[in-house]
Scaffold this motif. Structure first.
Motif, mmCIF file in Angstrom:
data_model
loop_
_atom_site.group_PDB
_atom_site.id
_atom_site.type_symbol
_atom_site.label_atom_id
_atom_site.label_comp_id
_atom_site.label_asym_id
_atom_site.label_seq_id
_atom_site.Cartn_x
_atom_site.Cartn_y
_atom_site.Cartn_z
ATOM 1 N N TYR A 1 37.295 46.193 38.982
ATOM 2 C CA TYR A 1 37.348 47.547 39.532
ATOM 3 C C TYR A 1 36.194 48.392 38.973
ATOM 4 O O TYR A 1 35.493 49.074 39.724
ATOM 5 C CB TYR A 1 38.691 48.195 39.192
ATOM 6 N N ARG B 1 47.374 48.169 44.539
ATOM 7 C CA ARG B 1 46.292 47.364 43.965
ATOM 8 C C ARG B 1 46.730 45.928 43.725
ATOM 9 O O ARG B 1 47.919 45.619 43.647
ATOM 10 C CB ARG B 1 45.782 47.997 42.671
ATOM 11 N N ASN C 1 37.908 42.838 46.723
ATOM 12 C CA ASN C 1 37.775 44.159 46.122
ATOM 13 C C ASN C 1 36.399 44.745 46.373
ATOM 14 O O ASN C 1 36.268 45.928 46.696
ATOM 15 C CB ASN C 1 38.065 44.085 44.621
#
Length: 267
Positions: free
Chosen positions: A142, A183, A97
Motif C-alpha cells: 500500500y 482491503r 493493488n
C-alpha cells in the motif's frame, strides 16, 4: 456556471463526503462506483466506472463531457487497501493493488486531459496517503502504490504546466471510513513466522481507522484546494502526529526513524 467535478470512488467514505460537501457549495458533482445501482439514494449521480477497466473510464468521462460540455475538476479517490507480510502476499494481489491505486488513476488522467487541454483549464487531485511517505511494516505494498502516485504527480504536473492544467496530491491520514472492510488482508497463517507481529500490527491498524478523523475534514481541504489559484504539490490532511511523522522522516537518521516505527508497531 458551476464547476463540474468527477470523483472516482464517490459512493462512500472520503469520496462521498467530498461530493456531498461540494454540492452544498453548488458544484455539479459526478461520483463513480463499480456497482452504481447500489447507490440510487446518493445526493449526486453515481456512474459506472471500474478504474481497472479502461473502457469504463473512457465511457464515463465521455458521458460527463457530452452532458456538461466541460470537466473542471477530477479527484482520483478510488483506491484499495492491502495488508500482509510482503513475502506472503500473492503476486496477483500485489498487481491488483497497483492496478487500482496507481495504473487506474493514470488512465483516468489520460482520459480527461484532452478535454482539459481543449478548455485550457483543469485541476486533477490525486488522493494518496500519509502511508505513501514511508514504508510501513505489513503495509508495504500500500505504501509503495501510494508513494508511486505521489512521485507520478510531481512529474506529471510539470508536464502539464504549459496547458494551464494543475495537479496536486492530497495525502490523508486515518479517517473513519469503511476502507478496512474493503482491503485485502493476507491471512494470518498458523505456521507463518510473521503470525504474532502481523497479527498485532493488523489490530493496531484497524484501531487507527476506527478512531480516525471525520472525513468531512478531507472534504473541506479539497474545497479549499479547488479555490486555490496555484495549488501546492503536496497536501497532508490528518492528525498532527500523522503529519509530523513525515517531518520526522525528513530530519531524523534513517535507522532512528525505523526504530520509532518499530516501537510504534511493537515489533
Amino acid at each position: 456556471m458551476s464547476k463540474v467535478v468527477l470523483i472516482t470512488g464517490g459512493s462512500s467514505g472520503i469520496g462521498k463526503s467530498i461530493g456531498e460537501f461540494l454540492i452544498e457549495k453548488n458544484f455539479t458533482v459526478y461520483g463513480t462506483s463499480r456497482n452504481p445501482d447500489k447507490y440510487k439514494d446518493s445526493r449526486f449521480p453515481i456512474l459506472a466506472l471500474d478504474v481497472k477497466d479502461n473502457n469504463t473510464i473512457v465511457n464515463t468521462v465521455n458521458t460527463i463531457i457530452e452532458k456538461e460540455d466541460k470537466l473542471d475538476v477530477v479527484i482520483n479517490n478510488a483506491g484499495a487497501g492491502i495488508t500482509g507480510p510482503i513475502e506472503e502476499i500473492p503476486e496477483e494481489e500485489i498487481k491488483n493493488n497497483f492496478d487500482t491505486n496507481f495504473f487506474g488513476p493514470i488512465n483516468v488522467i489520460k482520459a480527461v486531459l484532452p478535454q482539459m487541454r481543449k478548455q485550457q483549464s483543469g485541476l486533477i487531485i490525486n488522493i494518496t496517503s500519509i502511508a505513501g511517505y514511508m514504508g510501513l511494516p505489513y503495509r508495504g505494498i500500500y505504501s509503495a502504490s501510494k508513494g508511486a502516485l505521489e512521485l507520478l504527480t510531481e512529474a506529471f504536473r510539470m508536464e502539464l504546466k504549459g496547458f494551464n492544467i494543475n495537479m496536486t496530491n492530497v495525502a490523508p491520514g486515518d479517517f473513519a471510513t469503511n476502507i478496512a472492510a474493503g482491503r485485502y488482508h493476507a491471512p494470518l497463517l498458523e505456521d507463518s513466522p510473521y503470525k504474532k507481529s502481523y497479527g498485532n500490527t493488523l489490530s493496531l491498524m484497524d484501531e487507527h481507522v476506527d478512531n480516525g478523523s471525520n472525513p468531512n475534514i478531507m472534504a473541506q481541504a479539497v474545497y479549499k484546494i479547488i479555490n486555490t489559484n496555484n495549488p501546492k504539490v503536496h497536501y497532508k490532511v490528518g492528525e498532527f502526529m500523522q503529519k509530523f511523522s513525515i517531518v520526522l522522516k525528513r530530519i531524523l537518521p534513517d535507522k532512528v526513524y525505523e526504530k520509532l516505527l518499530m516501537n510504534h508497531y511493537k515489533l
